[in-house]
Design a protein around this motif. Structure first.
Motif, PDB file in Angstrom:
ATOM      1  N   LEU B  99      73.931-127.514 -15.879  1.00 54.18           N
ATOM      2  CA  LEU B  99      74.456-126.654 -15.181  1.00 54.18           C
ATOM      3  C   LEU B  99      74.870-127.023 -13.731  1.00 54.18           C
ATOM      4  O   LEU B  99      75.881-126.442 -13.143  1.00 54.18           O
ATOM      5  N   ARG B 100      74.353-127.908 -13.326  1.00 49.89           N
ATOM      6  CA  ARG B 100      74.667-128.390 -12.045  1.00 49.89           C
ATOM      7  C   ARG B 100      75.721-129.595 -12.134  1.00 49.89           C
ATOM      8  O   ARG B 100      76.790-129.563 -11.555  1.00 49.89           O
ATOM      9  N   CYS B 101      75.195-130.826 -12.708  1.00 46.84           N
ATOM     10  CA  CYS B 101      76.077-132.000 -12.612  1.00 46.84           C
ATOM     11  C   CYS B 101      77.013-132.155 -13.828  1.00 46.84           C
ATOM     12  O   CYS B 101      77.746-132.849 -14.045  1.00 46.84           O
ATOM     13  N   GLY B 102      76.896-131.012 -14.760  1.00 42.53           N
ATOM     14  CA  GLY B 102      77.616-131.043 -15.872  1.00 42.53           C
ATOM     15  C   GLY B 102      77.401-132.095 -16.887  1.00 42.53           C
ATOM     16  O   GLY B 102      78.095-132.141 -17.917  1.00 42.53           O
ATOM     17  N   GLY B 103      76.351-132.849 -16.819  1.00 41.94           N
ATOM     18  CA  GLY B 103      76.128-133.902 -17.795  1.00 41.94           C
ATOM     19  C   GLY B 103      75.752-133.379 -19.189  1.00 41.94           C
ATOM     20  O   GLY B 103      75.175-132.183 -19.157  1.00 41.94           O
ATOM     21  N   VAL B 104      76.215-134.109 -20.203  1.00 42.10           N
ATOM     22  CA  VAL B 104      75.538-133.670 -21.467  1.00 42.10           C
ATOM     23  C   VAL B 104      74.672-134.679 -22.211  1.00 42.10           C
ATOM     24  O   VAL B 104      75.219-135.891 -22.246  1.00 42.10           O
ATOM     25  N   MET B 105      73.518-134.366 -22.362  1.00 44.88           N
ATOM     26  CA  MET B 105      72.627-135.160 -22.888  1.00 44.88           C
ATOM     27  C   MET B 105      71.969-134.741 -24.175  1.00 44.88           C
ATOM     28  O   MET B 105      72.439-133.789 -24.818  1.00 44.88           O
ATOM     29  N   GLU B 106      71.371-135.734 -25.014  1.00 43.57           N
ATOM     30  CA  GLU B 106      70.891-135.332 -26.519  1.00 43.57           C
ATOM     31  C   GLU B 106      69.260-135.106 -26.410  1.00 43.57           C
ATOM     32  O   GLU B 106      68.723-135.846 -25.630  1.00 43.57           O
ATOM     33  N   GLN B 129      74.459-127.292 -38.089  1.00 47.18           N
ATOM     34  CA  GLN B 129      74.143-126.370 -36.843  1.00 47.18           C
ATOM     35  C   GLN B 129      74.658-126.880 -35.611  1.00 47.18           C
ATOM     36  O   GLN B 129      75.146-128.312 -35.449  1.00 47.18           O
ATOM     37  N   SER B 130      74.623-126.079 -34.607  1.00 44.49           N
ATOM     38  CA  SER B 130      75.359-126.772 -33.265  1.00 44.49           C
ATOM     39  C   SER B 130      74.171-125.935 -32.211  1.00 44.49           C
ATOM     40  O   SER B 130      74.414-124.798 -31.940  1.00 44.49           O
ATOM     41  N   MET B 131      73.247-126.813 -31.852  1.00 46.23           N
ATOM     42  CA  MET B 131      72.583-126.093 -30.711  1.00 46.23           C
ATOM     43  C   MET B 131      72.881-126.727 -29.452  1.00 46.23           C
ATOM     44  O   MET B 131      72.703-127.945 -29.113  1.00 46.23           O
ATOM     45  N   VAL B 132      73.221-125.786 -28.407  1.00 49.97           N
ATOM     46  CA  VAL B 132      73.337-126.325 -27.101  1.00 49.97           C
ATOM     47  C   VAL B 132      72.564-125.613 -26.120  1.00 49.97           C
ATOM     48  O   VAL B 132      72.420-124.283 -26.187  1.00 49.97           O
ATOM     49  N   PHE B 133      72.000-126.399 -25.110  1.00 53.91           N
ATOM     50  CA  PHE B 133      71.134-125.801 -24.304  1.00 53.91           C
ATOM     51  C   PHE B 133      71.753-125.830 -23.059  1.00 53.91           C
ATOM     52  O   PHE B 133      71.991-127.240 -22.504  1.00 53.91           O
ATOM     53  N   PHE B 134      71.613-124.951 -22.105  1.00 53.03           N
ATOM     54  CA  PHE B 134      72.014-124.970 -20.698  1.00 53.03           C
ATOM     55  C   PHE B 134      70.939-124.768 -19.655  1.00 53.03           C
ATOM     56  O   PHE B 134      69.841-124.122 -19.830  1.00 53.03           O
ATOM     57  N   GLY B 135      70.737-125.831 -18.740  1.00 54.24           N
ATOM     58  CA  GLY B 135      69.591-125.777 -17.736  1.00 54.24           C
ATOM     59  C   GLY B 135      70.068-126.909 -16.715  1.00 54.24           C
ATOM     60  O   GLY B 135      71.127-127.084 -16.578  1.00 54.24           O
ATOM     61  N   PHE B 136      68.799-127.308 -16.340  1.00 50.96           N
ATOM     62  CA  PHE B 136      68.985-128.519 -15.169  1.00 50.96           C
ATOM     63  C   PHE B 136      68.421-129.740 -15.798  1.00 50.96           C
ATOM     64  O   PHE B 136      67.233-129.627 -16.075  1.00 50.96           O
ATOM     65  N   CYS B 137      68.829-130.840 -15.597  1.00 45.66           N
ATOM     66  CA  CYS B 137      68.308-131.922 -15.929  1.00 45.66           C
ATOM     67  C   CYS B 137      67.271-132.587 -14.698  1.00 45.66           C
ATOM     68  O   CYS B 137      67.246-131.898 -13.882  1.00 45.66           O
TER      69      CYS B 137
END
Lengths: 152, 152
Positions: B99-106, B129-137
DNA sequence: TTAGATGCAAAGGCTTTGCAATTCT
DNA sequence: AGAATTGCAAAGCCTTTGCATCTAA
C-alpha cells in the motif's frame, strides 16, 4: 435493512456530510439487498426511477460511503466496480464468480490474519484481502451441457 | 528464460499464429523477468526502444498469449491490467500489493482444490482463483514513520 | 445565508476496433 | 500471392472533473 440505513445516516452525520435524498436513495438500494453487489450503473438505473439522479452523483456518493467505511468496492476483473455493504465486524468473505451465468456470490473465508499464516507470508504484513474464485455455481453445474463456451 | 521464449514460439506455431518480430519482442520482455508483472504500457515502452511497435499490437498480442495459456492477466484493482507468464504446472500463487510503494509481489498459495476445502464451498465448483492481499512489504514496514497516508 | 451537493457535459485513462499498408509463409 | 498482422487514429467504456445551479442546515 432499516438498521443499515440508520447506521448509514448516523455515520454520514458524524462525518459531517449532508443527508440528501440522493444519498438516502443510494444506500437504500444497497441496504435492501445487502448480499447483492451492484455496479454504479445498476444503482443509477434503480434510483433514477424515483428520484432525479445523475450518474456522477452515484459515483461521488459511493466514494464517500467507501471512504467512511460503510461499503466496500469489489473488483472481479471484468472492468466494472461493484459495491456492497461492508459488514464491518462481520465475518470476512470472498466472492465466487460463475463463469456461465456471471453471478457473483459470497462465501465466508479466513480473515487476513489467518491468511497470513496460511500463506506463510512473514515478510509482508497483510491488512486487507480480495479473494475471487471462478467456477460454476450449483445451478449451472446441474446443466452441464450448457457449460461449453460460457461467458467471460 | 530461453526455454520460456522457445515454448512461446512453439505454442504460437501450434496454434497457427505467425511469428512476428513484434510478438517475439513482447514475450522476450515477459520472459526476461518472469516474476515481474508488466502493464501493457510498460511492455510498450520497453519494446518500442528497439522495434517499431504500436500499443494496440501489444494489447492484441497479450490477448493471444493469454488465450493460448502462455500468460495470465492480473488485476489488483487499480484499473490497469498486468500480465505475467503463466507457470502452467507451476505452483499456484497469489499477489501481495504494498500500500505504500505500490509494488506487486508473489507468494505461493493453496491450489484451487485446496481452497475449495478451506472455504467449505461445496455448492460451487472452483476452477480458478485470484487472491490479492494488501499490506506493507518488508522495506516499507521498516520505515513506519512514512506509513501514514500511503498511496492507493 | 452559504458551504456543500447535484446534474450535465466534457474530459481522462485504459482498452478495443476499423482500415489501409505491411509482412510472414 | 494471399492471408495474417501491424500502426495509426478513432471509438468505446467506465469513471472523474469543471462549473453553474440548487439545497440542506
Amino acid at each position: 435493512m432499516r438498521e443499515l440505513v440508520c447506521e448509514a445516516r448516523m455515520k454520514l452525520r458524524d462525518e459531517n456530510y449532508r443527508l440528501t435524498r440522493q444519498r438516502e436513495a443510494i444506500f437504500e438500494v444497497l441496504a435492501r439487498q445487502p448480499r447483492v453487489h451492484f455496479t454504479a450503473q445498476e444503482i443509477h438505473d434503480v434510483t433514477r426511477e424515483k428520484h432525479q439522479m445523475g450518474l456522477s452523483t452515484v459515483y461521488r456518493t459511493l466514494a464517500i460511503l467507501e471512504e467512511i467505511g460503510l461499503i466496500r468496492k469489489l473488483d472481479v476483473g471484468d472492468g466494472v466496480s461493484r459495491y456492497e455493504f461492508d459488514g464491518g465486524d462481520a465475518s470476512p468473505h470472498c466472492h465466487l464468480v460463475c463463469l456461465r451465468c456471471g453471478g457473483v456470490m459470497e462465501a465466508s473465508c479466513p480473515a487476513p490474519e489467518e491468511m497470513q499464516v496460511i500463506l506463510r507470508a512473514d515478510r509482508f504484513k497483510i491488512y486487507d484481502q480480495s479473494m475471487v474464485f471462478f467456477g460454476f455455481c450449483q445451478g449451472c453445474t446441474e446443466s452441464p451441457s450448457a457449460l461449453v463456451g460460457g461467458q467471460r
